[in-house]
Scaffold this motif. Structure first.
Motif, PDB file in Angstrom:
ATOM      1  N   VAL A  32       0.852  -1.186   0.000  1.00 22.00           N
ATOM      2  CA  VAL A  32       0.000   0.000   0.000  1.00 22.00           C
ATOM      3  C   VAL A  32       0.890   1.238   0.000  1.00 22.00           C
ATOM      4  O   VAL A  32       1.810   1.346   0.804  1.00 22.00           O
ATOM      5  CB  VAL A  32      -0.932   0.015   1.233  1.00 22.00           C
ATOM      6  CG1 VAL A  32      -1.859   1.218   1.195  1.00 22.00           C
ATOM      7  CG2 VAL A  32      -1.731  -1.284   1.318  1.00 22.00           C
ATOM      8  N   TYR A  33       0.597   2.168  -0.911  1.00 19.99           N
ATOM      9  CA  TYR A  33       1.401   3.376  -1.001  1.00 19.99           C
ATOM     10  C   TYR A  33       0.514   4.616  -1.005  1.00 19.99           C
ATOM     11  O   TYR A  33      -0.688   4.550  -1.250  1.00 19.99           O
ATOM     12  CB  TYR A  33       2.287   3.357  -2.256  1.00 19.99           C
ATOM     13  CG  TYR A  33       1.556   3.682  -3.527  1.00 19.99           C
ATOM     14  CD1 TYR A  33       1.562   4.978  -4.046  1.00 19.99           C
ATOM     15  CD2 TYR A  33       0.843   2.712  -4.221  1.00 19.99           C
ATOM     16  CE1 TYR A  33       0.884   5.287  -5.218  1.00 19.99           C
ATOM     17  CE2 TYR A  33       0.166   3.017  -5.390  1.00 19.99           C
ATOM     18  CZ  TYR A  33       0.187   4.307  -5.880  1.00 19.99           C
ATOM     19  OH  TYR A  33      -0.490   4.612  -7.026  1.00 19.99           O
ATOM     20  N   ARG A  34       1.148   5.729  -0.720  1.00 18.84           N
ATOM     21  CA  ARG A  34       0.549   7.057  -0.888  1.00 18.84           C
ATOM     22  C   ARG A  34       1.668   7.978  -1.347  1.00 18.84           C
ATOM     23  O   ARG A  34       2.847   7.695  -1.130  1.00 18.84           O
ATOM     24  CB  ARG A  34      -0.077   7.572   0.409  1.00 18.84           C
ATOM     25  CG  ARG A  34       0.945   7.940   1.469  1.00 18.84           C
ATOM     26  CD  ARG A  34       0.312   8.520   2.711  1.00 18.84           C
ATOM     27  NE  ARG A  34       1.333   8.854   3.708  1.00 18.84           N
ATOM     28  CZ  ARG A  34       1.058   9.272   4.917  1.00 18.84           C
ATOM     29  NH1 ARG A  34      -0.209   9.393   5.319  1.00 18.84           N
ATOM     30  NH2 ARG A  34       2.021   9.561   5.763  1.00 18.84           N
ATOM     31  N   THR A  35       1.280   9.060  -1.985  1.00 19.06           N
ATOM     32  CA  THR A  35       2.281  10.055  -2.364  1.00 19.06           C
ATOM     33  C   THR A  35       2.037  11.317  -1.549  1.00 19.06           C
ATOM     34  O   THR A  35       0.898  11.734  -1.340  1.00 19.06           O
ATOM     35  CB  THR A  35       2.219  10.377  -3.868  1.00 19.06           C
ATOM     36  OG1 THR A  35       0.891  10.754  -4.207  1.00 19.06           O
ATOM     37  CG2 THR A  35       2.637   9.176  -4.698  1.00 19.06           C
ATOM     38  N   VAL A  36       3.134  11.874  -1.063  1.00 23.42           N
ATOM     39  CA  VAL A  36       3.102  13.124  -0.314  1.00 23.42           C
ATOM     40  C   VAL A  36       4.099  14.038  -1.023  1.00 23.42           C
ATOM     41  O   VAL A  36       5.309  13.906  -0.839  1.00 23.42           O
ATOM     42  CB  VAL A  36       3.498  12.909   1.168  1.00 23.42           C
ATOM     43  CG1 VAL A  36       3.457  14.228   1.932  1.00 23.42           C
ATOM     44  CG2 VAL A  36       2.620  11.854   1.824  1.00 23.42           C
ATOM     45  N   GLY A  37       3.556  14.908  -1.881  1.00 27.15           N
ATOM     46  CA  GLY A  37       4.437  15.720  -2.727  1.00 27.15           C
ATOM     47  C   GLY A  37       5.160  14.798  -3.689  1.00 27.15           C
ATOM     48  O   GLY A  37       4.545  14.029  -4.413  1.00 27.15           O
ATOM     49  N   GLU A  38       6.474  14.822  -3.665  1.00 23.94           N
ATOM     50  CA  GLU A  38       7.283  13.952  -4.521  1.00 23.94           C
ATOM     51  C   GLU A  38       7.650  12.642  -3.825  1.00 23.94           C
ATOM     52  O   GLU A  38       8.209  11.749  -4.452  1.00 23.94           O
ATOM     53  CB  GLU A  38       8.571  14.686  -4.931  1.00 23.94           C
ATOM     54  CG  GLU A  38       8.333  15.900  -5.801  1.00 23.94           C
ATOM     55  CD  GLU A  38       7.740  15.531  -7.154  1.00 23.94           C
ATOM     56  OE1 GLU A  38       8.227  14.573  -7.790  1.00 23.94           O
ATOM     57  OE2 GLU A  38       6.766  16.192  -7.566  1.00 23.94           O
ATOM     58  N   ARG A  39       7.358  12.533  -2.544  1.00 19.82           N
ATOM     59  CA  ARG A  39       7.748  11.362  -1.755  1.00 19.82           C
ATOM     60  C   ARG A  39       6.697  10.250  -1.873  1.00 19.82           C
ATOM     61  O   ARG A  39       5.508  10.500  -1.886  1.00 19.82           O
ATOM     62  CB  ARG A  39       7.909  11.764  -0.283  1.00 19.82           C
ATOM     63  CG  ARG A  39       8.473  10.670   0.585  1.00 19.82           C
ATOM     64  CD  ARG A  39       8.593  11.099   2.032  1.00 19.82           C
ATOM     65  NE  ARG A  39       7.260  11.097   2.639  1.00 19.82           N
ATOM     66  CZ  ARG A  39       6.776  12.059   3.416  1.00 19.82           C
ATOM     67  NH1 ARG A  39       7.500  13.116   3.693  1.00 19.82           N
ATOM     68  NH2 ARG A  39       5.567  11.966   3.927  1.00 19.82           N
ATOM     69  N   ILE A  40       7.178   9.023  -1.939  1.00 23.11           N
ATOM     70  CA  ILE A  40       6.297   7.859  -1.923  1.00 23.11           C
ATOM     71  C   ILE A  40       6.441   7.185  -0.568  1.00 23.11           C
ATOM     72  O   ILE A  40       7.548   6.820  -0.158  1.00 23.11           O
ATOM     73  CB  ILE A  40       6.671   6.860  -3.042  1.00 23.11           C
ATOM     74  CG1 ILE A  40       6.553   7.524  -4.407  1.00 23.11           C
ATOM     75  CG2 ILE A  40       5.799   5.605  -2.951  1.00 23.11           C
ATOM     76  CD1 ILE A  40       7.137   6.706  -5.542  1.00 23.11           C
ATOM     77  N   ASP A  41       5.316   7.057   0.141  1.00 21.70           N
ATOM     78  CA  ASP A  41       5.294   6.366   1.436  1.00 21.70           C
ATOM     79  C   ASP A  41       4.694   4.983   1.253  1.00 21.70           C
ATOM     80  O   ASP A  41       3.786   4.778   0.446  1.00 21.70           O
ATOM     81  CB  ASP A  41       4.442   7.125   2.452  1.00 21.70           C
ATOM     82  CG  ASP A  41       5.079   8.427   2.916  1.00 21.70           C
ATOM     83  OD1 ASP A  41       6.294   8.615   2.715  1.00 21.70           O
ATOM     84  OD2 ASP A  41       4.351   9.247   3.497  1.00 21.70           O
ATOM     85  N   ILE A  42       5.191   4.034   2.045  1.00 22.74           N
ATOM     86  CA  ILE A  42       4.701   2.659   2.037  1.00 22.74           C
ATOM     87  C   ILE A  42       4.132   2.357   3.422  1.00 22.74           C
ATOM     88  O   ILE A  42       4.751   2.668   4.441  1.00 22.74           O
ATOM     89  CB  ILE A  42       5.833   1.655   1.729  1.00 22.74           C
ATOM     90  CG1 ILE A  42       6.515   1.972   0.404  1.00 22.74           C
ATOM     91  CG2 ILE A  42       5.328   0.218   1.787  1.00 22.74           C
ATOM     92  CD1 ILE A  42       5.691   1.708  -0.811  1.00 22.74           C
ATOM     93  N   LEU A  43       2.952   1.735   3.453  1.00 25.52           N
ATOM     94  CA  LEU A  43       2.315   1.353   4.712  1.00 25.52           C
ATOM     95  C   LEU A  43       2.795  -0.037   5.118  1.00 25.52           C
ATOM     96  O   LEU A  43       2.762  -0.970   4.323  1.00 25.52           O
ATOM     97  CB  LEU A  43       0.794   1.339   4.554  1.00 25.52           C
ATOM     98  CG  LEU A  43      -0.003   1.002   5.812  1.00 25.52           C
ATOM     99  CD1 LEU A  43       0.224   2.041   6.901  1.00 25.52           C
ATOM    100  CD2 LEU A  43      -1.481   0.894   5.469  1.00 25.52           C
ATOM    101  N   ALA A 113      -3.557   4.121  -1.323  1.00 23.55           N
ATOM    102  CA  ALA A 113      -4.442   4.629  -0.269  1.00 23.55           C
ATOM    103  C   ALA A 113      -4.937   5.999  -0.690  1.00 23.55           C
ATOM    104  O   ALA A 113      -4.183   6.821  -1.201  1.00 23.55           O
ATOM    105  CB  ALA A 113      -3.693   4.714   1.050  1.00 23.55           C
ATOM    106  N   GLN A 114      -6.234   6.232  -0.485  1.00 24.46           N
ATOM    107  CA  GLN A 114      -6.836   7.504  -0.863  1.00 24.46           C
ATOM    108  C   GLN A 114      -7.612   8.072   0.313  1.00 24.46           C
ATOM    109  O   GLN A 114      -7.908   7.370   1.276  1.00 24.46           O
ATOM    110  CB  GLN A 114      -7.741   7.297  -2.070  1.00 24.46           C
ATOM    111  CG  GLN A 114      -6.977   6.773  -3.265  1.00 24.46           C
ATOM    112  CD  GLN A 114      -7.855   6.546  -4.465  1.00 24.46           C
ATOM    113  OE1 GLN A 114      -8.988   6.116  -4.348  1.00 24.46           O
ATOM    114  NE2 GLN A 114      -7.326   6.852  -5.635  1.00 24.46           N
ATOM    115  N   GLY A 115      -7.969   9.342   0.211  1.00 24.64           N
ATOM    116  CA  GLY A 115      -8.706   9.980   1.298  1.00 24.64           C
ATOM    117  C   GLY A 115      -7.784  10.312   2.455  1.00 24.64           C
ATOM    118  O   GLY A 115      -6.623  10.667   2.256  1.00 24.64           O
ATOM    119  N   ASP A 116      -8.307  10.186   3.676  1.00 27.71           N
ATOM    120  CA  ASP A 116      -7.525  10.487   4.885  1.00 27.71           C
ATOM    121  C   ASP A 116      -6.593   9.316   5.191  1.00 27.71           C
ATOM    122  O   ASP A 116      -6.961   8.381   5.889  1.00 27.71           O
ATOM    123  CB  ASP A 116      -8.460  10.744   6.069  1.00 27.71           C
ATOM    124  CG  ASP A 116      -7.703  11.120   7.337  1.00 27.71           C
ATOM    125  OD1 ASP A 116      -6.465  11.315   7.268  1.00 27.71           O
ATOM    126  OD2 ASP A 116      -8.346  11.215   8.397  1.00 27.71           O
TER     127      ASP A 116
END
Length: 182
Positions: A32-43, A113-116
């Motif tokens: 599961v990933y999300r993007t925060v600006g240019e950064r990719i986060d992994i859950l 992941a989307q939303g909050d």
């Protein structure tokens, strides 16, 4: 006549130890990933032994692999809004549980992941101690299993190939969303 002194014993006469037959189990989950600006986060989730891994769980009767993956990730992390991406691969491993040998096959999907996405709630009833977002480099450093690391690298290359924030499920299939009961 010369007879060999060091003849090997006839092994067919020795009783062979009973072989344990492995019980097959199937699970599905996701990177599961999300993007925060240019950064990719992994859950990642942390089990009761302190190991960080991906959220996953057993396939229930009548469920497809994608249904299982979406349900389990939502149950284990509290994230209700997930976009299903490509199937990354499957993992195979053996383990022992209650004296039984288990042969596990885990099907792993890419999920956005989307939303909050900050509202992560680990499911303690499954032995999950924690669930956290990590930047991709930190996540790669926390993985203890080589096959899981390989899937993280595949996932990251897919996310980067489609521009991060855009969905990584652009393989011609429609995206699927799952809204859990939470």
């Amino acid at each position: 006549m010369n007879q060999k002194k060091n003849r090997r014993p006839n092994r067919s006469q020795k009783p062979k130890p009973a072989r344990l037959k492995a019980v097959r189990e199937y699970t599905a989950g996701g990177v599961v990933y999300r993007t925060v600006g240019e950064r990719i986060d992994i859950l990642m989730i942390q089990d009761r032994l302190g190991r960080w891994t991906i959220p996953k769980g057993h396939v229930e009767q009548g469920e497809s692999l994608t249904q299982t993956a979406l349900r389990e990730v939502t149950e284990e992390t509290g994230l209700p809004h997930l976009r299903m991406g490509d199937k990354l691969d499957k993992l195979h491993f053996f383990y022992r549980k209650e004296g039984k040998l288990i042969f596990m096959t885990t099907h792993v999907f890419l999920m956005e992941a989307q939303g909050d996405t900050d509202a992560v709630i680990p499911e303690d009833s499954e032995g999950i101690v924690d669930a956290q977002w990590f930047d991709s480099d930190t996540a790669l450093g926390l993985i203890e299993y080589r096959d899981t690391e390989r899937l993280f690298r595949i996932a990251l290359s897919k996310v980067r190939a489609v521009g991060g924030a855009r969905s990584a499920s652009r393989s011609g299939r429609r995206s699927r969303r799952y809204a859990g009961n939470r």
